[in-house]
Design an enzyme around this catalytic site. Structure first.
Site, PDB file in Angstrom:
ATOM      1  N   SER A 156     -17.384  -3.499  -7.914  1.00 53.52           N
ATOM      2  CA  SER A 156     -18.370  -2.664  -7.225  1.00 53.52           C
ATOM      3  C   SER A 156     -19.712  -2.795  -7.927  1.00 53.52           C
ATOM      4  O   SER A 156     -19.777  -2.990  -9.142  1.00 53.52           O
ATOM      5  CB  SER A 156     -17.870  -1.221  -7.313  1.00 53.52           C
ATOM      6  N   ASP A 211       0.862  -1.186   0.000  1.00 53.76           N
ATOM      7  CA  ASP A 211       0.000   0.000   0.000  1.00 53.76           C
ATOM      8  C   ASP A 211       0.892   1.227   0.000  1.00 53.76           C
ATOM      9  O   ASP A 211       1.779   1.354   0.846  1.00 53.76           O
ATOM     10  CB  ASP A 211      -0.923  -0.023   1.241  1.00 53.76           C
ATOM     11  N   TYR A 269     -14.854   6.731 -11.893  1.00 56.79           N
ATOM     12  CA  TYR A 269     -14.526   5.665 -10.934  1.00 56.79           C
ATOM     13  C   TYR A 269     -15.207   4.352 -11.348  1.00 56.79           C
ATOM     14  O   TYR A 269     -14.566   3.300 -11.435  1.00 56.79           O
ATOM     15  CB  TYR A 269     -14.965   6.067  -9.511  1.00 56.79           C
ATOM     16  N   LYS A 306     -13.850   0.440 -12.737  1.00 52.54           N
ATOM     17  CA  LYS A 306     -14.227  -0.905 -12.258  1.00 52.54           C
ATOM     18  C   LYS A 306     -14.718  -1.766 -13.433  1.00 52.54           C
ATOM     19  O   LYS A 306     -14.377  -2.933 -13.548  1.00 52.54           O
ATOM     20  CB  LYS A 306     -15.292  -0.814 -11.162  1.00 52.54           C
TER      21      LYS A 306
HETATM   22  P1  NAD Z   1      -9.515   2.591   0.882  1.00 55.38           P
HETATM   23  O1  NAD Z   1      -9.245   3.899   0.223  1.00 55.38           O
HETATM   24  O2  NAD Z   1      -9.770   2.580   2.353  1.00 55.38           O
HETATM   25  O3  NAD Z   1      -8.312   1.573   0.578  1.00 55.38           O
HETATM   26  C1  NAD Z   1      -7.659   1.535  -0.664  1.00 55.38           C
HETATM   27  C2  NAD Z   1      -6.166   1.524  -0.371  1.00 55.38           C
HETATM   28  O4  NAD Z   1      -5.457   1.422  -1.607  1.00 55.38           O
HETATM   29  C3  NAD Z   1      -5.674   2.782   0.345  1.00 55.38           C
HETATM   30  O5  NAD Z   1      -5.023   2.428   1.543  1.00 55.38           O
HETATM   31  C4  NAD Z   1      -4.719   3.418  -0.666  1.00 55.38           C
HETATM   32  O6  NAD Z   1      -3.637   4.068  -0.033  1.00 55.38           O
HETATM   33  C5  NAD Z   1      -4.296   2.234  -1.521  1.00 55.38           C
HETATM   34  N1  NAD Z   1      -3.877   2.575  -2.874  1.00 55.38           N
HETATM   35  C6  NAD Z   1      -4.571   3.286  -3.801  1.00 55.38           C
HETATM   36  N2  NAD Z   1      -3.870   3.379  -4.941  1.00 55.38           N
HETATM   37  C7  NAD Z   1      -2.694   2.715  -4.740  1.00 55.38           C
HETATM   38  C8  NAD Z   1      -1.564   2.455  -5.534  1.00 55.38           C
HETATM   39  N3  NAD Z   1      -1.444   2.937  -6.789  1.00 55.38           N
HETATM   40  N4  NAD Z   1      -0.554   1.723  -5.017  1.00 55.38           N
HETATM   41  C9  NAD Z   1      -0.626   1.243  -3.751  1.00 55.38           C
HETATM   42  N5  NAD Z   1      -1.669   1.468  -2.946  1.00 55.38           N
HETATM   43  C10 NAD Z   1      -2.700   2.204  -3.433  1.00 55.38           C
HETATM   44  O7  NAD Z   1     -10.738   1.930   0.102  1.00 55.38           O
HETATM   45  P2  NAD Z   1     -11.634   0.664   0.500  1.00 55.38           P
HETATM   46  O8  NAD Z   1     -12.975   1.170   0.868  1.00 55.38           O
HETATM   47  O9  NAD Z   1     -10.908  -0.226   1.410  1.00 55.38           O
HETATM   48  O10 NAD Z   1     -11.786  -0.002  -0.930  1.00 55.38           O
HETATM   49  C11 NAD Z   1     -11.006  -1.115  -1.327  1.00 55.38           C
HETATM   50  C12 NAD Z   1     -11.404  -1.523  -2.718  1.00 55.38           C
HETATM   51  O11 NAD Z   1     -12.792  -1.840  -2.744  1.00 55.38           O
HETATM   52  C13 NAD Z   1     -11.205  -0.440  -3.775  1.00 55.38           C
HETATM   53  O12 NAD Z   1     -10.777  -1.062  -4.966  1.00 55.38           O
HETATM   54  C14 NAD Z   1     -12.593   0.140  -3.952  1.00 55.38           C
HETATM   55  O13 NAD Z   1     -12.767   0.697  -5.219  1.00 55.38           O
HETATM   56  C15 NAD Z   1     -13.443  -1.105  -3.771  1.00 55.38           C
HETATM   57  N6  NAD Z   1     -14.815  -0.826  -3.348  1.00 55.38           N
HETATM   58  C16 NAD Z   1     -15.036  -0.075  -2.214  1.00 55.38           C
HETATM   59  C17 NAD Z   1     -16.332   0.194  -1.824  1.00 55.38           C
HETATM   60  C18 NAD Z   1     -16.612   1.035  -0.612  1.00 55.38           C
HETATM   61  O14 NAD Z   1     -17.718   1.572  -0.509  1.00 55.38           O
HETATM   62  N7  NAD Z   1     -15.685   1.182   0.334  1.00 55.38           N
HETATM   63  C19 NAD Z   1     -17.415  -0.315  -2.575  1.00 55.38           C
HETATM   64  C20 NAD Z   1     -17.136  -1.086  -3.707  1.00 55.38           C
HETATM   65  C21 NAD Z   1     -15.830  -1.336  -4.086  1.00 55.38           C
HETATM   66  C1  WQD Z   2     -25.953   5.918   0.022  1.00 52.12           C
HETATM   67  C2  WQD Z   2     -27.306   6.605   0.072  1.00 52.12           C
HETATM   68  C3  WQD Z   2     -27.330   8.793  -0.910  1.00 52.12           C
HETATM   69  C4  WQD Z   2     -24.806  10.779   2.042  1.00 52.12           C
HETATM   70  C5  WQD Z   2     -21.109   4.899  -3.421  1.00 52.12           C
HETATM   71  C6  WQD Z   2     -20.382   4.741  -4.732  1.00 52.12           C
HETATM   72  C7  WQD Z   2     -20.375   3.303  -5.152  1.00 52.12           C
HETATM   73  C8  WQD Z   2     -19.808   2.417  -4.053  1.00 52.12           C
HETATM   74  C9  WQD Z   2     -20.468   2.689  -2.733  1.00 52.12           C
HETATM   75  C10 WQD Z   2     -17.478   2.054  -4.412  1.00 52.12           C
HETATM   76  C11 WQD Z   2     -27.648   7.337  -1.217  1.00 52.12           C
HETATM   77  C12 WQD Z   2     -27.635   8.845   0.578  1.00 52.12           C
HETATM   78  C13 WQD Z   2     -25.527   9.830   1.362  1.00 52.12           C
HETATM   79  C14 WQD Z   2     -25.503  11.867   2.661  1.00 52.12           C
HETATM   80  C15 WQD Z   2     -27.581  10.921   1.910  1.00 52.12           C
HETATM   81  N1  WQD Z   2     -18.432   2.659  -3.838  1.00 52.12           N
HETATM   82  N2  WQD Z   2     -26.896   9.895   1.301  1.00 52.12           N
HETATM   83  N3  WQD Z   2     -26.870  11.865   2.583  1.00 52.12           N
HETATM   84  O1  WQD Z   2     -23.921   6.428  -3.598  1.00 52.12           O
HETATM   85  O2  WQD Z   2     -24.766   4.124  -3.002  1.00 52.12           O
HETATM   86  O3  WQD Z   2     -22.422   4.423  -3.572  1.00 52.12           O
HETATM   87  O4  WQD Z   2     -20.452   4.082  -2.446  1.00 52.12           O
HETATM   88  O5  WQD Z   2     -17.513   1.267  -5.315  1.00 52.12           O
HETATM   89  O6  WQD Z   2     -19.613   3.237  -6.297  1.00 52.12           O
HETATM   90  O7  WQD Z   2     -21.072   5.517  -5.698  1.00 52.12           O
HETATM   91  O8  WQD Z   2     -23.234   5.319  -1.414  1.00 52.12           O
HETATM   92  O9  WQD Z   2     -23.010   6.025   0.915  1.00 52.12           O
HETATM   93  O10 WQD Z   2     -22.728   7.760  -0.922  1.00 52.12           O
HETATM   94  O11 WQD Z   2     -24.986   6.852  -0.450  1.00 52.12           O
HETATM   95  O12 WQD Z   2     -28.807  10.968   1.874  1.00 52.12           O
HETATM   96  O13 WQD Z   2     -24.911  12.769   3.267  1.00 52.12           O
HETATM   97  O14 WQD Z   2     -27.258   7.611   1.101  1.00 52.12           O
HETATM   98  O15 WQD Z   2     -28.136   9.695  -1.625  1.00 52.12           O
HETATM   99  O16 WQD Z   2     -29.022   7.196  -1.414  1.00 52.12           O
HETATM  100  P1  WQD Z   2     -23.684   5.146  -2.964  1.00 52.12           P
HETATM  101  P2  WQD Z   2     -23.401   6.535  -0.430  1.00 52.12           P
END
Ligand code: NAD
Ligand code: WQD
Length: 342
Positions: free
Chosen positions: A125, A31, A150, A154
């Protein structure tokens, strides 16, 4: 068996490392800390009693990435979490997202190929489905137009791995997370948003603790049971366990194709107002919120069909919305107490 976790200092990566260690795996992390620090890995160590090494390497740098793989050529697989994940930032800085998320992925794949790493699990995602109206979403639901750069990274990441898997021996799994929330029950690790959060649950907990003055519910006239949007919130430790199971499934050679896709959600849609009520119930805190305008680009309702992950991975999301909120709240309180004690 040793696993290389990229993005292990982040939110989902750190929780997954705990689950991997609890299931007997050794873990190394890569990381760059571009969006994190080593704070969560320190929490992982307190929970598991095991120190996890993090290589502070930018995966966009092929030479440095190669060096990490060279030193860890005995790994059984890679779980690739590392990515930038903030939707509005990706709209403002699309090139940053395409460069970081796709260059890091292709570099990881180059090393996976060179060192003959047999197994790969990728963080995808539900945003790959775009603005779909076919609910609940199954893995075969056609991918809609990506709503942000973003989400496009994905979709492209999935396609890159599919194309790669067609002509290489690596076995891959793409995990499509719905809305991961909550924290480890120890409150030693949890979500650490940088700056003002965008996601609902950190906005709820930060409003309750007083970091944010007021929460705005984005939209209240949608065609849903209470007018607010519906999402499939899924507990982060349940998500974490799905990774351990996905990796084990590949190690056991239970996969039927070189690249399989799984939805990770509970299958239950929860409205924003229901999420707020669940939080108020478990915390005893009356949340300061107002009903506001729709957020541009928001999907009205989305939730998963998770039958495939249940039947093939033997995975069962065990945690309901109240317990998700309880752990998120305990984590927020623990963060405050840590600041007060320092
Ligand atoms: P996060 O930001 O907490 O963790 C991602 C980590 O990757 C960070 O620590 C960052 O420093 C590291 N990173 C980014 N680019 C890098 C690079 N080029 N080299 C080395 N390290 C790097 O995010 P998270 O919520 O733990 O998400 C993890 C994965 O899950 C991501 O791929 C994200 O897109 C995916 N994801 C997250 C969510 C969510 O809502 N949290 C939902 C769907 C998918
Ligand atoms: C959830 C709900 C908002 C904040 C995002 C990314 C998606 C995935 C997950 C990575 C929605 C509502 C939110 C606030 C609100 N990430 N809301 N007031 O939009 O479903 O998804 O995170 O892959 O790609 O787009 O998640 O937590 O932002 O919102 O009413 O202050 O909460 O409108 O209905 P979302 P979220």
């Amino acid at each position: 068996m040793k696993v290389l976790v990229t993005g292990g200092c982040g939110y989902i990566g750190s929780h997954t490392i705990v689950d991997l260690i609890n299931n007997g795996f050794d873990v190394v992390s890569v990381d760059s800390n571009i969006r994190s620090s080593t704070q969560l890995l320190e929490g992982v160590e307190k929970i598991t009693g095991k120190k996890v090494r993090n290589y502070k390497v930018d995966l966009c740098n092929l030479e440095d990435t190669h060096a990490v793989f060279h030193e860890n050529r005995d790994i059984v697989g890679v779980i690739h979490f590392a990515a930038l994940k903030t939707v509005p930032e990706s709209v403002a800085e699309p090139l940053l997202y395409f460069h970081n998320n796709l260059t890091s992925l292709t570099n990881v794949l180059k090393c996976v190929k060179e060192f003959n790493i047999p197994n790969l699990v990728f963080s995808s995602s539900c945003s790959v489905y775009g603005n779909t109206t076919a609910l609940p979403v199954v893995e075969e639901t056609p991918l809609g137009e990506a709503q942000s750069p973003y989400a496009r990274t994905k979709q492209m990441g999935e396609q890159i791995i599919e194309d790669y898997s067609r002509v290489n021996s690596t076995q891959s799994i793409l995990l499509r997370y719905f809305n991961p929330v909550g924290a480890h029950p120890s409150a030693l690790i949890g979500e650490l948003p940088l700056g003002k959060p965008d996601n609902l649950v950190p906005v709820i907990t930060q409003t309750a603790i007083g970091k944010i003055p007021k929460l705005t519910v984005f939209g209240h006239n949608y065609d849903t049971r209470d007018g607010s949007c519906i999402r499939d919130y899924i507990y982060v430790m349940d998500i974490a366990n799905a990774h351990t199971r996905a990796l084990q499934y590949l190690i056991d050679k239970k996969n039927t194709t070189n690249c399989e896709v799984f939805n990770l959600g509970t299958g239950n849609g929860v409205t924003v107002l229901e999420a707020i009520k669940a939080f108020e119930k478990i915390s005893g805190v009356k949340l300061n919120y107002e009903l506001g305008p729709d957020r541009p680009g928001d999907v009205i309702a989305i939730y998963a069909n998770n039958t495939k992950a249940k039947s093939k991975l033997g995975w069962e999301p065990k945690t309901g919305i109240e317990d998700m909120m309880r752990t998120a709240w305990q984590w927020e309180v623990a963060l405050r107490d840590r600041v007060l004690n320092n």
